[in-house]
Write an enzyme that holds these catalytic residues in place. Sequence first.
Site, PDB file in Angstrom:
ATOM      1  N   TRP A 137       0.800  -1.230   0.000  1.00 30.25           N
ATOM      2  CA  TRP A 137       0.000   0.000   0.000  1.00 30.25           C
ATOM      3  C   TRP A 137       0.827   1.271   0.000  1.00 30.25           C
ATOM      4  O   TRP A 137       0.582   2.167   0.810  1.00 30.25           O
ATOM      5  CB  TRP A 137      -0.933   0.056   1.223  1.00 30.25           C
TER       6      TRP A 137
ATOM      7  N   GLU B 296      -4.298   6.528   6.851  1.00 34.35           N
ATOM      8  CA  GLU B 296      -3.737   7.239   8.014  1.00 34.35           C
ATOM      9  C   GLU B 296      -4.412   6.804   9.305  1.00 34.35           C
ATOM     10  O   GLU B 296      -4.564   7.590  10.243  1.00 34.35           O
ATOM     11  CB  GLU B 296      -3.870   8.766   7.892  1.00 34.35           C
TER      12      GLU B 296
ATOM     13  N   GLY C 112     -30.739  10.450  -7.448  1.00 36.19           N
ATOM     14  CA  GLY C 112     -31.591   9.352  -7.920  1.00 36.19           C
ATOM     15  C   GLY C 112     -30.783   8.377  -8.769  1.00 36.19           C
ATOM     16  O   GLY C 112     -29.603   8.140  -8.492  1.00 36.19           O
TER      17      GLY C 112
HETATM   18  C1  FAD Z   1      -5.461   3.328  -1.105  1.00 32.94           C
HETATM   19  C2  FAD Z   1      -4.585   3.123   0.093  1.00 32.94           C
HETATM   20  C3  FAD Z   1      -3.401   3.828   0.202  1.00 32.94           C
HETATM   21  C4  FAD Z   1      -2.540   3.612   1.289  1.00 32.94           C
HETATM   22  N1  FAD Z   1      -1.347   4.277   1.342  1.00 32.94           N
HETATM   23  C5  FAD Z   1      -0.446   3.947   2.309  1.00 32.94           C
HETATM   24  C6  FAD Z   1       0.880   4.509   2.314  1.00 32.94           C
HETATM   25  O1  FAD Z   1       1.202   5.368   1.492  1.00 32.94           O
HETATM   26  N2  FAD Z   1       1.778   4.063   3.220  1.00 32.94           N
HETATM   27  C7  FAD Z   1       1.456   3.124   4.159  1.00 32.94           C
HETATM   28  O2  FAD Z   1       2.315   2.770   4.964  1.00 32.94           O
HETATM   29  N3  FAD Z   1       0.206   2.583   4.207  1.00 32.94           N
HETATM   30  C8  FAD Z   1      -0.745   2.970   3.307  1.00 32.94           C
HETATM   31  N4  FAD Z   1      -2.005   2.415   3.328  1.00 32.94           N
HETATM   32  C9  FAD Z   1      -2.311   1.412   4.328  1.00 32.94           C
HETATM   33  C10 FAD Z   1      -3.264   1.896   5.384  1.00 32.94           C
HETATM   34  O3  FAD Z   1      -2.587   2.769   6.257  1.00 32.94           O
HETATM   35  C11 FAD Z   1      -3.838   0.660   6.100  1.00 32.94           C
HETATM   36  O4  FAD Z   1      -4.685  -0.009   5.178  1.00 32.94           O
HETATM   37  C12 FAD Z   1      -4.600   1.034   7.327  1.00 32.94           C
HETATM   38  O5  FAD Z   1      -3.737   1.522   8.328  1.00 32.94           O
HETATM   39  C13 FAD Z   1      -5.376  -0.170   7.899  1.00 32.94           C
HETATM   40  O6  FAD Z   1      -4.555  -1.282   8.002  1.00 32.94           O
HETATM   41  P1  FAD Z   1      -5.019  -2.699   7.395  1.00 32.94           P
HETATM   42  O7  FAD Z   1      -5.527  -2.468   6.030  1.00 32.94           O
HETATM   43  O8  FAD Z   1      -3.909  -3.671   7.578  1.00 32.94           O
HETATM   44  O9  FAD Z   1      -6.236  -3.132   8.309  1.00 32.94           O
HETATM   45  P2  FAD Z   1      -6.106  -3.922   9.697  1.00 32.94           P
HETATM   46  O10 FAD Z   1      -5.120  -3.267  10.579  1.00 32.94           O
HETATM   47  O11 FAD Z   1      -5.918  -5.368   9.394  1.00 32.94           O
HETATM   48  O12 FAD Z   1      -7.572  -3.705  10.281  1.00 32.94           O
HETATM   49  C14 FAD Z   1      -8.720  -4.423   9.800  1.00 32.94           C
HETATM   50  C15 FAD Z   1      -9.929  -3.950  10.583  1.00 32.94           C
HETATM   51  O13 FAD Z   1      -9.751  -4.216  11.984  1.00 32.94           O
HETATM   52  C16 FAD Z   1      -9.877  -3.022  12.732  1.00 32.94           C
HETATM   53  N5  FAD Z   1      -8.938  -3.063  13.863  1.00 32.94           N
HETATM   54  C17 FAD Z   1      -7.593  -3.286  13.813  1.00 32.94           C
HETATM   55  N6  FAD Z   1      -7.083  -3.256  15.062  1.00 32.94           N
HETATM   56  C18 FAD Z   1      -8.115  -2.991  15.902  1.00 32.94           C
HETATM   57  C19 FAD Z   1      -8.213  -2.809  17.319  1.00 32.94           C
HETATM   58  N7  FAD Z   1      -7.141  -2.869  18.132  1.00 32.94           N
HETATM   59  N8  FAD Z   1      -9.429  -2.567  17.839  1.00 32.94           N
HETATM   60  C20 FAD Z   1     -10.530  -2.471  17.044  1.00 32.94           C
HETATM   61  N9  FAD Z   1     -10.490  -2.622  15.692  1.00 32.94           N
HETATM   62  C21 FAD Z   1      -9.296  -2.874  15.131  1.00 32.94           C
HETATM   63  C22 FAD Z   1      -9.535  -1.899  11.753  1.00 32.94           C
HETATM   64  O14 FAD Z   1     -10.098  -0.658  12.168  1.00 32.94           O
HETATM   65  C23 FAD Z   1     -10.162  -2.431  10.475  1.00 32.94           C
HETATM   66  O15 FAD Z   1     -11.542  -2.175  10.497  1.00 32.94           O
HETATM   67  C24 FAD Z   1      -2.907   2.677   2.291  1.00 32.94           C
HETATM   68  C25 FAD Z   1      -4.127   1.999   2.197  1.00 32.94           C
HETATM   69  C26 FAD Z   1      -4.965   2.198   1.112  1.00 32.94           C
HETATM   70  C27 FAD Z   1      -6.258   1.429   1.030  1.00 32.94           C
END
Ligand code: FAD
Length: 401
Positions: A160, A379, A355
């Site tokens: 990502w 973020e 709509g």
């Molecule tokens: C288009 C896009 C661009 C991005 N760009 C960057 C970038 O430039 N650099 C970078 O480093 N990252 C980037 N990201 C990554 C982004 O920061 C992560 O997707 C985000 O932090 C969530 O992490 P994850 O997808 O692993 O979800 P996970 O951490 O696996 O979480 C999955 C779900 O569980 C929930 N969850 C997790 N832990 C807990 C908790 N302790 N309590 C309750 N709920 C919880 C989350 O809220 C979410 O709903 C990007 C993502 C996207 C989609």
Amino acid sequence: MARLAQTAGLTDVQQEIVSTVRDFVDKEIIPVATELEHRDEYPQAIVDGLKELGLFGLMIPEEYGGLGESLLTYALCVEEIARGWMSVSGIINTHFIVAYMLKQHGTQEQKDYFLPKMALGDIRGAFSMSEPALGSDVSAITSKAVRDGDEYVLSGQKMWLTNGGTSSLVAVLVRTDEGHPEGTAPHKSMTTFLVEKEPGFGEVRPGLTIPGKIEKMGYKGVDTTELIMDGLRVPADRILGGTTGRGFYQMMDGVEVGRVNVAARGCGVAQRAFELGVRYAQQRHTFGKPIAQHQAIQFKLAEMATKVEAAHAMMVNAARKKDSGQRNDLEAGMAKYLASEYCKEVVEDAFRIHGGYGFSKEYEIERLYREAPMLLIGEGTAEIQKMIIGRRLLEEYRFQG
Ligand SMILES: Cc1cc2nc3c(=O)[nH]c(=O)nc-3n(C[C@H](O)[C@H](O)[C@H](O)COP(=O)(O)OP(=O)(O)OC[C@H]3O[C@@H](n4cnc5c(N)ncnc54)[C@H](O)[C@@H]3O)c2cc1C
């Protein structure tokens, strides 16, 4: 026309910068955004225009060739740009975070070398924390760097990276376990490396591969990629700040300003959705009158505008707090959480007002509908914001009984 999301107390310079960007957005971004987005095409002409405006150096200090502006000015520009097309704000956002991290934490040599080129947009930044198995739980990263003489050898897979292909400098967070006593908290054994590379895809430097663009539901045009390190050699003087073990804090500092930025994007997208909704509601007739004359639609518009105003006020407050030199994690977390949730709701209401036409690719709201969800994730997700907010509230309101 009276406009929502006005900001009191701006200097003449701030007003001029923001209105120049707004003009640019109206003339150069809005007319082409949807078409480029549907083609998933990188908006090179827009990026060149932003370079000319000096946007890539907006917050970089003047001594390094930037405009030395505040986080507030920057956030207001991001709001305007996202109103035109959120992907364009994504192109400058990671650049801005890396420049900010360099300004705050870089060695003098690193600042002298990178910042002037970044101010011109000649070096463009991306930042990389997330991995295939983790995003929220940054302390669990497994990519690592091992020292070998004056160099470090990096290995692991990142996920990502916004601007992973188009950038030429990536701030990469990896684990460095050297010299830290056993039992050291995981986040104290992480280091940020400043990795220079060629823009593009494939092997962009020996040991460093950017496989290709990830196909996304929205937020197209800007490239989002993986990054694979396999024996990537980086000199020790490319450790951000020169010392290992500080990467986690540096990244969190960068993400804190990034959150204001994402809040600003939410404000911009919501504003545009409101503009589209209020216009359409006055053009479309049902039952003998414009739908704007039905109270149910007027109530929607009232709710949408109130949300736009509230999100803007919180975003401005968070930016001003950081600009005053104070810790703003609570305000930034609240602003990011509220602005992204409200953005999704305002976009949904504008979509409903349209709509069936809202479902057509000919209407701009269709694009906004696919863009808004990204703000709920990037973020730090809503849940992560609430964890930050909750912890800080318990610090501030500690029960003394
Ligand atoms: C288009 C896009 C661009 C991005 N760009 C960057 C970038 O430039 N650099 C970078 O480093 N990252 C980037 N990201 C990554 C982004 O920061 C992560 O997707 C985000 O932090 C969530 O992490 P994850 O997808 O692993 O979800 P996970 O951490 O696996 O979480 C999955 C779900 O569980 C929930 N969850 C997790 N832990 C807990 C908790 N302790 N309590 C309750 N709920 C919880 C989350 O809220 C979410 O709903 C990007 C993502 C996207 C989609």
